[in-house]
Scaffold this motif. Structure first.
Motif, mmCIF file in Angstrom:
data_model
loop_
_atom_site.group_PDB
_atom_site.id
_atom_site.type_symbol
_atom_site.label_atom_id
_atom_site.label_comp_id
_atom_site.label_asym_id
_atom_site.label_seq_id
_atom_site.Cartn_x
_atom_site.Cartn_y
_atom_site.Cartn_z
ATOM 1 N N LYS A 2 0.954 -1.129 -0.007
ATOM 2 C CA LYS A 2 0.106 0.155 -0.038
ATOM 3 C C LYS A 2 1.113 1.106 -0.070
ATOM 4 C CE LYS A 2 -3.782 2.338 2.436
ATOM 5 N NZ LYS A 2 -4.495 2.172 3.439
ATOM 6 N N ILE A 3 0.522 2.139 -0.886
ATOM 7 C CA ILE A 3 1.400 3.474 -0.954
ATOM 8 C C ILE A 3 0.975 4.358 0.197
ATOM 9 C CG2 ILE A 3 1.768 5.397 -2.241
ATOM 10 C CD1 ILE A 3 1.458 3.696 -4.645
ATOM 11 N N VAL A 4 1.721 4.887 1.003
ATOM 12 C CA VAL A 4 1.524 5.667 2.438
ATOM 13 C C VAL A 4 1.848 6.938 2.079
ATOM 14 C CG1 VAL A 4 1.368 3.772 4.067
ATOM 15 C CG2 VAL A 4 3.587 4.985 3.464
ATOM 16 N N GLN A 5 2.763 7.296 1.246
ATOM 17 C CA GLN A 5 3.505 8.589 0.829
ATOM 18 C C GLN A 5 3.742 8.618 -0.536
ATOM 19 O OE1 GLN A 5 6.556 10.014 3.341
ATOM 20 N NE2 GLN A 5 6.546 12.025 2.608
ATOM 21 N N LEU A 6 3.396 9.650 -1.273
ATOM 22 C CA LEU A 6 3.695 9.735 -2.752
ATOM 23 C C LEU A 6 4.170 11.289 -3.007
ATOM 24 C CD1 LEU A 6 3.263 8.561 -5.669
ATOM 25 C CD2 LEU A 6 0.874 9.485 -5.347
ATOM 26 N N SER A 7 5.172 11.462 -3.722
ATOM 27 C CA SER A 7 5.950 12.736 -4.281
ATOM 28 C C SER A 7 6.279 12.854 -5.588
ATOM 29 C CB SER A 7 6.846 13.288 -3.240
ATOM 30 O OG SER A 7 6.619 12.950 -1.930
ATOM 31 N N PRO A 8 5.466 13.625 -6.389
ATOM 32 C CA PRO A 8 5.966 13.719 -8.066
ATOM 33 C C PRO A 8 7.050 14.478 -7.968
ATOM 34 C CG PRO A 8 4.080 15.150 -7.518
ATOM 35 C CD PRO A 8 4.368 14.282 -6.222
ATOM 36 N N ARG A 9 8.042 14.120 -8.840
ATOM 37 C CA ARG A 9 9.453 14.728 -9.138
ATOM 38 C C ARG A 9 9.429 15.378 -10.350
ATOM 39 N NH1 ARG A 9 13.874 10.645 -6.519
ATOM 40 N NH2 ARG A 9 13.066 10.843 -4.255
ATOM 41 N N PRO A 10 10.403 16.391 -10.716
ATOM 42 C CA PRO A 10 10.194 17.074 -11.920
ATOM 43 C C PRO A 10 10.692 16.358 -13.107
ATOM 44 C CG PRO A 10 11.573 18.331 -10.117
ATOM 45 C CD PRO A 10 11.189 17.077 -9.738
#
Length: 117
Positions: A2-10
């Motif tokens: 399960k994904i608990v944290q998600l951050s898009p990068r450039p």
């Protein structure tokens, strides 16, 4: 997983933390050639992402399942809880790993080399 944290990068990569503490990157760029993902080439669109836990979805309608992500992500490490961090610090302190650093700081203080915050 399960994904608990998600951050898009450039660079078209998602930084992900899973519920079991794994930390990794998932490269979305190979998907940009598919019609559903074309708009994600624009970083302003790429950052409009939502974490569904077992999937990620962008405002444009593109989505990826956790199975797809888990099959192709690059694991770069493991996260730790605050409690685990505290336990490590306390164990290091008991083992004397900070003694030299503390002694150096006190010596600088007594020599008048320290500044007040």
């Amino acid at each position: 997983m399960k994904i608990v944290q998600l951050s898009p990068r450039p660079n078209g990569v998602l930084a992900i933390v899973s519920d079991d503490g794994r930390v990794g990157d998932f490269d979305v760029v190979p998907y940009f050639g598919y019609e559903a993902f074309e708009r994600l080439r624009d970083h302003d669109e790429f950052v409009k992402i939502h974490n569904g836990g077992y999937f990620v979805e962008w405002d444009c309608g593109a989505d990826l399942s956790v199975d797809t992500i888990e099959a192709k992500w690059q694991i770069i490490g493991h996260s730790i809880t605050v409690e685990e961090w505290d336990e490590r610090i306390e164990a290091d302190a008991r083992a004397g790993k900070f003694d030299a650093l503390a002694a150096e700081a006190l010596a600088e203080y007594h020599a008048g080399q320290a500044r007040e915050f």
